[in-house]
Scaffold this motif. Structure first.
Motif, mmCIF file in Angstrom:
data_model
loop_
_atom_site.group_PDB
_atom_site.id
_atom_site.type_symbol
_atom_site.label_atom_id
_atom_site.label_comp_id
_atom_site.label_asym_id
_atom_site.label_seq_id
_atom_site.Cartn_x
_atom_site.Cartn_y
_atom_site.Cartn_z
ATOM 1 N N ASP A 1 -8.943 -4.438 0.750
ATOM 2 C CA ASP A 1 -8.336 -3.417 1.595
ATOM 3 C C ASP A 1 -9.018 -2.079 1.338
ATOM 4 N N PRO A 2 -9.947 -1.652 2.203
ATOM 5 C CA PRO A 2 -10.677 -0.396 1.972
ATOM 6 C C PRO A 2 -9.782 0.839 1.996
ATOM 7 N N VAL A 3 -8.679 0.779 2.740
ATOM 8 C CA VAL A 3 -7.780 1.942 2.809
ATOM 9 C C VAL A 3 -7.100 2.159 1.452
ATOM 10 N N SER A 4 -6.627 1.074 0.846
ATOM 11 C CA SER A 4 -5.998 1.185 -0.473
ATOM 12 C C SER A 4 -6.997 1.624 -1.529
ATOM 13 N N VAL A 5 -8.237 1.150 -1.403
ATOM 14 C CA VAL A 5 -9.287 1.570 -2.327
ATOM 15 C C VAL A 5 -9.508 3.073 -2.217
ATOM 16 N N ALA B 1 0.823 -1.207 0.000
ATOM 17 C CA ALA B 1 0.000 0.000 0.000
ATOM 18 C C ALA B 1 0.858 1.257 0.000
ATOM 19 N N SER B 2 1.955 1.249 0.767
ATOM 20 C CA SER B 2 2.808 2.430 0.843
ATOM 21 C C SER B 2 3.498 2.707 -0.493
ATOM 22 N N SER B 3 3.938 1.644 -1.165
ATOM 23 C CA SER B 3 4.591 1.812 -2.467
ATOM 24 C C SER B 3 3.604 2.329 -3.508
ATOM 25 N N LYS B 4 2.367 1.852 -3.427
ATOM 26 C CA LYS B 4 1.360 2.336 -4.370
ATOM 27 C C LYS B 4 1.040 3.808 -4.115
ATOM 28 N N ARG B 5 0.967 4.205 -2.854
ATOM 29 C CA ARG B 5 0.734 5.630 -2.556
ATOM 30 C C ARG B 5 1.843 6.492 -3.120
#
Length: 252
Positions: free
Chosen positions: A51-55, A9-13
Protein backbone atom coordinates in the motif's frame (compact mmCIF):
# COMPACT_ATOMS: atom_id res chain seq x y z
CA UNK A 1 7.39 3.48 24.01
CA UNK A 2 6.23 0.02 22.94
CA UNK A 3 4.03 0.00 19.83
CA UNK A 4 1.57 -2.52 18.46
CA UNK A 5 -0.03 -0.70 15.57
CA UNK A 6 -3.50 -1.49 14.20
CA UNK A 7 -4.17 -2.93 10.74
CA UNK A 8 -6.30 -0.25 9.06
CA UNK A 9 -4.67 2.74 7.37
CA UNK A 10 -6.94 5.25 9.12
CA UNK A 11 -6.22 3.79 12.56
CA UNK A 12 -2.50 3.88 11.89
CA UNK A 13 -2.70 7.54 10.83
CA UNK A 14 -4.46 8.29 14.11
CA UNK A 15 -1.72 6.46 16.03
CA UNK A 16 1.04 8.38 14.21
CA UNK A 17 -0.70 11.65 15.05
CA UNK A 18 -1.05 10.62 18.72
CA UNK A 19 2.65 9.74 19.01
CA UNK A 20 3.55 13.01 17.29
CA UNK A 21 1.53 14.99 19.86
CA UNK A 22 3.01 13.02 22.77
CA UNK A 23 6.56 13.61 21.62
CA UNK A 24 5.94 17.31 21.10
CA UNK A 25 4.55 17.66 24.65
CA UNK A 26 7.34 15.82 26.43
CA UNK A 27 10.96 16.88 25.99
CA UNK A 28 12.56 13.56 26.85
CA UNK A 29 14.70 11.07 24.97
CA UNK A 30 12.43 8.87 22.90
CA UNK A 31 12.76 5.20 21.86
CA UNK A 32 9.76 3.86 19.96
CA UNK A 33 9.84 0.19 19.04
CA UNK A 34 7.56 -2.73 18.39
CA UNK A 35 5.24 -4.01 15.68
CA UNK A 36 4.34 -1.00 13.54
CA UNK A 37 2.31 -3.14 11.11
CA UNK A 38 3.84 -1.07 8.34
CA UNK A 39 6.71 -1.31 5.88
CA UNK A 40 8.75 1.59 4.48
CA UNK A 41 9.41 0.29 0.95
CA UNK A 42 8.36 -2.46 -1.43
CA UNK A 43 11.63 -4.31 -0.65
CA UNK A 44 10.37 -4.87 2.92
CA UNK A 45 7.55 -7.16 1.71
CA UNK A 46 7.40 -10.45 -0.16
CA UNK A 47 4.19 -11.93 -1.53
CA UNK A 48 2.17 -9.37 0.46
CA UNK A 49 -0.08 -6.50 -0.61
CA UNK A 50 1.82 -3.22 -0.90
CA UNK A 51 0.00 0.00 0.00
CA UNK A 52 1.97 3.06 -1.22
CA UNK A 53 -0.38 5.48 0.57
CA UNK A 54 0.30 3.89 3.97
CA UNK A 55 4.01 3.86 3.19
CA UNK A 56 3.87 7.59 2.44
CA UNK A 57 1.93 8.24 5.67
CA UNK A 58 4.48 6.31 7.74
CA UNK A 59 7.46 7.98 6.08
CA UNK A 60 5.93 11.42 6.62
CA UNK A 61 5.34 10.60 10.28
CA UNK A 62 8.99 9.56 10.77
CA UNK A 63 10.22 12.71 9.02
CA UNK A 64 7.87 15.14 10.79
CA UNK A 65 8.58 13.71 14.26
CA UNK A 66 12.34 13.80 13.52
CA UNK A 67 12.97 10.12 14.17
CA UNK A 68 15.76 7.88 12.89
CA UNK A 69 15.90 4.13 12.35
CA UNK A 70 18.85 1.94 13.28
CA UNK A 71 20.25 -0.74 11.02
CA UNK A 72 18.72 -4.16 11.63
CA UNK A 73 21.01 -7.20 11.38
CA UNK A 74 20.24 -10.89 11.37
CA UNK A 75 17.40 -11.21 8.87
CA UNK A 76 15.68 -8.98 6.34
CA UNK A 77 12.12 -9.68 7.52
CA UNK A 78 10.58 -9.88 11.00
CA UNK A 79 7.11 -11.32 10.28
CA UNK A 80 6.31 -14.67 8.61
CA UNK A 81 2.86 -15.84 7.50
CA UNK A 82 1.40 -18.74 5.54
CA UNK A 83 4.21 -21.14 6.30
CA UNK A 84 6.87 -18.65 5.28
CA UNK A 85 5.31 -17.79 1.91
CA UNK A 86 4.54 -14.25 3.07
CA UNK A 87 7.19 -12.12 4.75
CA UNK A 88 7.51 -8.49 5.78
CA UNK A 89 9.48 -6.17 8.01
CA UNK A 90 6.93 -4.85 10.50
CA UNK A 91 9.03 -4.67 13.67
CA UNK A 92 11.56 -1.85 14.02
CA UNK A 93 13.07 0.70 16.38
CA UNK A 94 12.80 4.47 15.94
CA UNK A 95 14.70 6.95 18.12
CA UNK A 96 14.92 10.71 18.51
CA UNK A 97 17.96 12.71 17.42
CA UNK A 98 19.16 13.06 21.05
CA UNK A 99 19.32 9.29 21.50
CA UNK A 100 21.00 8.87 18.11
CA UNK A 101 23.63 11.44 19.07
CA UNK A 102 24.44 9.59 22.31
CA UNK A 103 24.50 6.08 20.81
CA UNK A 104 25.16 6.29 17.05
CA UNK A 105 26.51 2.72 16.79
CA UNK A 106 23.49 0.92 18.23
CA UNK A 107 22.08 -1.93 16.15
CA UNK A 108 18.94 -4.02 16.25
CA UNK A 109 19.45 -7.75 15.72
CA UNK A 110 16.82 -10.38 14.97
CA UNK A 111 16.91 -13.75 16.74
CA UNK A 112 15.54 -17.07 15.44
CA UNK A 113 11.74 -17.01 15.61
CA UNK A 114 11.33 -20.78 16.13
CA UNK A 115 7.53 -21.35 16.27
CA UNK A 116 6.58 -17.68 16.55
CA UNK A 117 5.36 -15.61 13.62
CA UNK A 118 7.66 -12.73 14.64
CA UNK A 119 11.41 -12.60 15.16
CA UNK A 120 12.50 -11.44 18.63
CA UNK A 121 14.63 -8.28 18.49
CA UNK A 122 17.74 -7.60 20.57
CA UNK A 123 18.89 -4.06 21.25
CA UNK A 124 22.73 -3.98 21.09
CA UNK A 125 24.72 -1.00 22.34
CA UNK A 126 28.17 -2.65 22.34
CA UNK A 127 30.06 -2.48 19.06
CA UNK A 128 31.21 -6.08 18.69
CA UNK A 129 30.47 -6.21 14.95
CA UNK A 130 31.89 -3.37 12.90
CA UNK A 131 29.82 -4.31 9.87
CA UNK A 132 30.91 -4.04 6.28
CA UNK A 133 34.27 -2.58 5.32
CA UNK A 134 33.78 1.15 4.57
CA UNK A 135 33.92 2.12 0.92
CA UNK A 136 36.82 4.43 0.07
CA UNK A 137 37.06 6.65 -2.99
CA UNK A 138 40.52 7.82 -4.09
CA UNK A 139 41.27 11.04 -5.95
CA UNK A 140 43.63 9.21 -8.32
CA UNK A 141 40.59 7.50 -9.88
CA UNK A 142 39.28 10.83 -11.17
CA UNK A 143 42.03 11.03 -13.80
CA UNK A 144 41.21 7.59 -15.22
CA UNK A 145 38.81 7.10 -18.16
CA UNK A 146 35.39 5.53 -17.77
CA UNK A 147 34.58 6.46 -14.17
CA UNK A 148 32.48 9.52 -14.93
CA UNK A 149 30.49 7.64 -17.59
CA UNK A 150 29.87 4.67 -15.29
CA UNK A 151 28.61 6.85 -12.41
CA UNK A 152 26.45 9.07 -14.62
CA UNK A 153 24.88 6.06 -16.31
CA UNK A 154 24.04 4.49 -12.95
CA UNK A 155 22.46 7.67 -11.58
CA UNK A 156 20.45 8.28 -14.76
CA UNK A 157 19.05 4.73 -14.90
CA UNK A 158 18.35 4.48 -11.14
CA UNK A 159 14.70 3.84 -10.33
CA UNK A 160 13.39 3.19 -6.82
CA UNK A 161 10.06 3.64 -5.06
CA UNK A 162 10.17 4.32 -1.34
CA UNK A 163 11.15 6.84 1.36
CA UNK A 164 13.79 9.40 0.42
CA UNK A 165 16.34 8.15 2.95
CA UNK A 166 15.96 4.54 1.80
CA UNK A 167 16.11 5.68 -1.84
CA UNK A 168 19.34 7.61 -1.22
CA UNK A 169 20.93 4.64 0.54
CA UNK A 170 19.97 2.34 -2.34
CA UNK A 171 21.32 4.81 -4.93
CA UNK A 172 24.65 5.04 -3.09
CA UNK A 173 24.80 1.24 -2.88
CA UNK A 174 24.33 1.00 -6.66
CA UNK A 175 27.01 3.64 -7.29
CA UNK A 176 29.39 1.83 -4.92
CA UNK A 177 28.86 -1.44 -6.79
CA UNK A 178 29.48 0.17 -10.20
CA UNK A 179 32.62 1.98 -9.01
CA UNK A 180 34.04 -1.26 -7.58
CA UNK A 181 33.36 -3.09 -10.85
CA UNK A 182 34.92 -0.24 -12.84
CA UNK A 183 37.99 -0.21 -10.57
CA UNK A 184 38.53 -3.97 -10.86
CA UNK A 185 38.18 -3.79 -14.65
CA UNK A 186 40.54 -0.80 -14.86
CA UNK A 187 43.20 -2.55 -12.77
CA UNK A 188 43.11 -5.59 -15.03
CA UNK A 189 43.39 -3.39 -18.13
CA UNK A 190 46.28 -1.47 -16.55
CA UNK A 191 48.10 -4.71 -15.74
CA UNK A 192 47.77 -5.84 -19.37
CA UNK A 193 48.93 -2.42 -20.56
CA UNK A 194 51.95 -2.47 -18.23
CA UNK A 195 52.92 -5.95 -19.38
CA UNK A 196 52.58 -5.01 -23.07
CA UNK A 197 54.51 -1.75 -22.63
CA UNK A 198 57.33 -3.46 -20.73
CA UNK A 199 57.62 -6.14 -23.44
CA UNK A 200 57.82 -3.56 -26.24
CA UNK A 201 60.46 -1.52 -24.37
CA UNK A 202 62.48 -4.69 -23.75
CA UNK A 203 62.48 -5.50 -27.47
CA UNK A 204 63.45 -1.93 -28.39
CA UNK A 205 66.29 -2.03 -25.83
CA UNK A 206 67.65 -5.14 -27.56
CA UNK A 207 67.45 -3.42 -30.92
CA UNK A 208 69.41 -0.47 -29.54
CA UNK A 209 72.34 -2.80 -28.96
CA UNK A 210 72.69 -3.67 -32.64
CA UNK A 211 71.47 -0.55 -34.46
CA UNK A 212 70.00 2.92 -34.10
CA UNK A 213 66.25 3.10 -33.62
CA UNK A 214 64.11 4.62 -36.34
CA UNK A 215 62.01 7.71 -35.61
CA UNK A 216 58.90 5.55 -35.40
CA UNK A 217 60.60 3.19 -32.96
CA UNK A 218 61.82 6.13 -30.84
CA UNK A 219 58.27 7.47 -30.77
CA UNK A 220 56.95 4.04 -29.70
CA UNK A 221 59.63 3.83 -27.01
CA UNK A 222 58.63 7.17 -25.49
CA UNK A 223 54.91 6.38 -25.78
CA UNK A 224 55.17 3.07 -23.94
CA UNK A 225 57.57 4.51 -21.37
CA UNK A 226 55.16 7.40 -20.65
CA UNK A 227 52.32 4.89 -20.36
CA UNK A 228 54.21 2.95 -17.68
CA UNK A 229 55.10 6.15 -15.81
CA UNK A 230 51.50 7.40 -15.93
CA UNK A 231 50.04 4.16 -14.54
CA UNK A 232 52.74 3.88 -11.86
CA UNK A 233 52.31 7.55 -10.81
CA UNK A 234 48.57 7.02 -10.48
CA UNK A 235 49.09 3.94 -8.33
CA UNK A 236 51.63 5.75 -6.14
CA UNK A 237 49.12 8.57 -5.57
CA UNK A 238 46.49 6.02 -4.66
CA UNK A 239 48.84 4.28 -2.21
CA UNK A 240 49.70 7.62 -0.59
CA UNK A 241 46.03 8.41 -0.05
CA UNK A 242 45.38 4.91 1.29
CA UNK A 243 48.20 5.31 3.81
CA UNK A 244 46.78 8.65 4.98
CA UNK A 245 43.34 7.10 5.42
CA UNK A 246 44.78 4.17 7.39
CA UNK A 247 47.39 5.89 9.54
CA UNK A 248 46.53 9.58 9.28
CA UNK A 249 48.57 12.31 7.66
CA UNK A 250 51.58 12.72 10.00
CA UNK A 251 53.32 15.41 8.02
CA UNK A 252 51.85 18.14 10.20
Amino acid sequence: MNVYAPQSASSKRALWAHIKDLKASRGVIWIILGDFNQVRSVEEKRNCVFDPVSVADFSSFIYEVNLAEYLMNGSKFTRWLDGGNKMSKLDRMLVCDKFWGLWPTVTLRTLPRNLSGHCPLVFITTSTDFGSIPFKFFNAWLSKPGLDTAVRSTVTSFNFYGPHDVSLAEKLRCIKKVVKEWNNKTKKEENVSLSTSAEVIKKLDLLCEIRDLSEAEKSDYMEYKNNINMINDSRVNELQQKSQVRFGDRRG
